[in-house]
Design an enzyme around this catalytic site. Sequence first.
Site, PDB file in Angstrom:
ATOM      1  N   PRO A 165       0.842  -1.084  -0.067  1.00 16.18           N
ATOM      2  CA  PRO A 165      -0.017   0.130   0.070  1.00 16.18           C
ATOM      3  C   PRO A 165       0.771   1.245   0.115  1.00 16.18           C
ATOM      4  O   PRO A 165       0.615   2.328  -0.475  1.00 16.18           O
ATOM      5  CB  PRO A 165      -0.841   0.093   1.249  1.00 16.18           C
ATOM      6  CG  PRO A 165      -0.490  -1.724   1.970  1.00 16.18           C
ATOM      7  CD  PRO A 165       0.792  -2.038   1.339  1.00 16.18           C
ATOM      8  N   GLU A 212       2.219  -6.898   8.790  1.00 18.72           N
ATOM      9  CA  GLU A 212       2.333  -5.837   8.554  1.00 18.72           C
ATOM     10  C   GLU A 212       3.288  -5.403   7.530  1.00 18.72           C
ATOM     11  O   GLU A 212       3.708  -4.162   7.269  1.00 18.72           O
ATOM     12  CB  GLU A 212       2.915  -5.024   9.732  1.00 18.72           C
ATOM     13  CG  GLU A 212       1.732  -5.304  11.240  1.00 18.72           C
ATOM     14  CD  GLU A 212       0.496  -4.826  10.592  1.00 18.72           C
ATOM     15  OE1 GLU A 212      -0.385  -5.727  10.872  1.00 18.72           O
ATOM     16  OE2 GLU A 212       0.397  -3.596  10.235  1.00 18.72           O
ATOM     17  N   ASP A 217      -6.512  -0.137 -25.726  1.00 18.96           N
ATOM     18  CA  ASP A 217      -7.052  -0.138 -24.279  1.00 18.96           C
ATOM     19  C   ASP A 217      -7.470   1.135 -23.682  1.00 18.96           C
ATOM     20  O   ASP A 217      -6.539   2.218 -23.980  1.00 18.96           O
ATOM     21  CB  ASP A 217      -5.729  -0.918 -23.427  1.00 18.96           C
ATOM     22  CG  ASP A 217      -5.889  -2.231 -23.501  1.00 18.96           C
ATOM     23  OD1 ASP A 217      -6.778  -2.829 -23.909  1.00 18.96           O
ATOM     24  OD2 ASP A 217      -5.016  -2.905 -23.234  1.00 18.96           O
TER      25      ASP A 217
HETATM   26  C1  JET Z   1       7.951  -3.530   1.461  1.00 16.69           C
HETATM   27  O1  JET Z   1       6.566  -3.963   1.279  1.00 16.69           O
HETATM   28  C2  JET Z   1       5.793  -4.704   2.258  1.00 16.69           C
HETATM   29  O2  JET Z   1       6.409  -5.016   3.386  1.00 16.69           O
HETATM   30  C3  JET Z   1       4.603  -5.246   1.663  1.00 16.69           C
HETATM   31  O3  JET Z   1       3.767  -5.893   2.858  1.00 16.69           O
HETATM   32  C4  JET Z   1       2.501  -5.759   2.753  1.00 16.69           C
HETATM   33  C5  JET Z   1       1.671  -5.867   3.806  1.00 16.69           C
HETATM   34  C6  JET Z   1       0.349  -6.162   3.670  1.00 16.69           C
HETATM   35  C7  JET Z   1      -0.320  -6.136   2.558  1.00 16.69           C
HETATM   36  C8  JET Z   1       0.393  -6.228   1.532  1.00 16.69           C
HETATM   37  C9  JET Z   1      -0.107  -6.265  -0.006  1.00 16.69           C
HETATM   38  O4  JET Z   1      -0.350  -5.454  -0.707  1.00 16.69           O
HETATM   39  C10 JET Z   1      -1.381  -4.397  -0.506  1.00 16.69           C
HETATM   40  O5  JET Z   1      -1.925  -4.594   0.603  1.00 16.69           O
HETATM   41  C11 JET Z   1      -1.643  -3.375  -1.546  1.00 16.69           C
HETATM   42  C12 JET Z   1      -0.861  -3.179  -2.968  1.00 16.69           C
HETATM   43  N1  JET Z   1      -1.249  -2.280  -3.483  1.00 16.69           N
HETATM   44  N2  JET Z   1      -2.531  -1.908  -2.643  1.00 16.69           N
HETATM   45  C13 JET Z   1      -2.607  -2.304  -1.569  1.00 16.69           C
HETATM   46  C14 JET Z   1       1.805  -6.054   1.552  1.00 16.69           C
END
Ligand code: JET
Length: 239
Positions: free
Chosen positions: A85, A112, A169
């Site tokens: 996110p 998280e 598209d």
């Molecule tokens: C360094 O990156 C991370 O740690 C990613 O960690 C997480 C944690 C919880 C959920 C997510 C999944 O992505 C989304 O929720 C998301 C992607 N696009 N919109 C919403 C990913």
Amino acid sequence: MRIDVLTIFPEYLAPLSQSLLGKATARGLVSIGVHDLRQWTDDVHRTVDDSPYGGGPGMVMRAEPWGRALESVRLPGARLVVPTPAGRPFTQQVAARWATEPALVFACGRYEGIDQRVADWAAEAGPVEEVSIGDYVLAGGESAVLVMVEAVTRLLPGVVGNAESVEFDSHADGLLEGPSYTRPASWRGHDVPPVLLSGDHAGIARWRREQSLRRTAQRRPDLVAQLDSASLTAAEQLV
Ligand SMILES: COC(=O)COc1cccc(COC(=O)c2cn[nH]c2)c1
């Protein structure tokens, strides 16, 4: 193109080997590998998470399993994509850019998130992109990977039957696609716009452009700002 996905829920990615993707894989246009992150854990409980330094709610994915998994799966220089996110926006332009890559590796976060040092360490061996598919929070990256893999692979030459349909598209030219119609010409009191039945190809093309500009101006004013000056002038007339 080679695509690898690392996840603690490999079964979630099953759709990738079906439908459009299945055909593309069968035709050798793309090869996909889905890997269970727990393969690279080092304890009997196959632990992938731990409490966050500094306190706070929830758990963080541990760096060690990710480091071993990426060393095993990621080809040298392969682009690592982490759905989050907190990422930069994933757009059609990003999909088009990735469609030229020889290999992509997707890391599905849960809880998280993943210990930030994984992305920082991975960036030493190749490009890493943290991207968002939208301003909402999912339980994990798997759904986002399904979305991004579909958007990218349909751009690969030969994957979508009609190459023209990809070219026209929504977002391909910065505008939203206008309305589409097919038979019957009149349906429950709703008629197809007459211009489309006229055979006047120039008039049809003009009408379609106007519909795209109108729809973009009405539904996505944020995109209007990015249009080139000619399109911008036309769109401003239509709001
Ligand atoms: C360094 O990156 C991370 O740690 C990613 O960690 C997480 C944690 C919880 C959920 C997510 C999944 O992505 C989304 O929720 C998301 C992607 N696009 N919109 C919403 C990913």
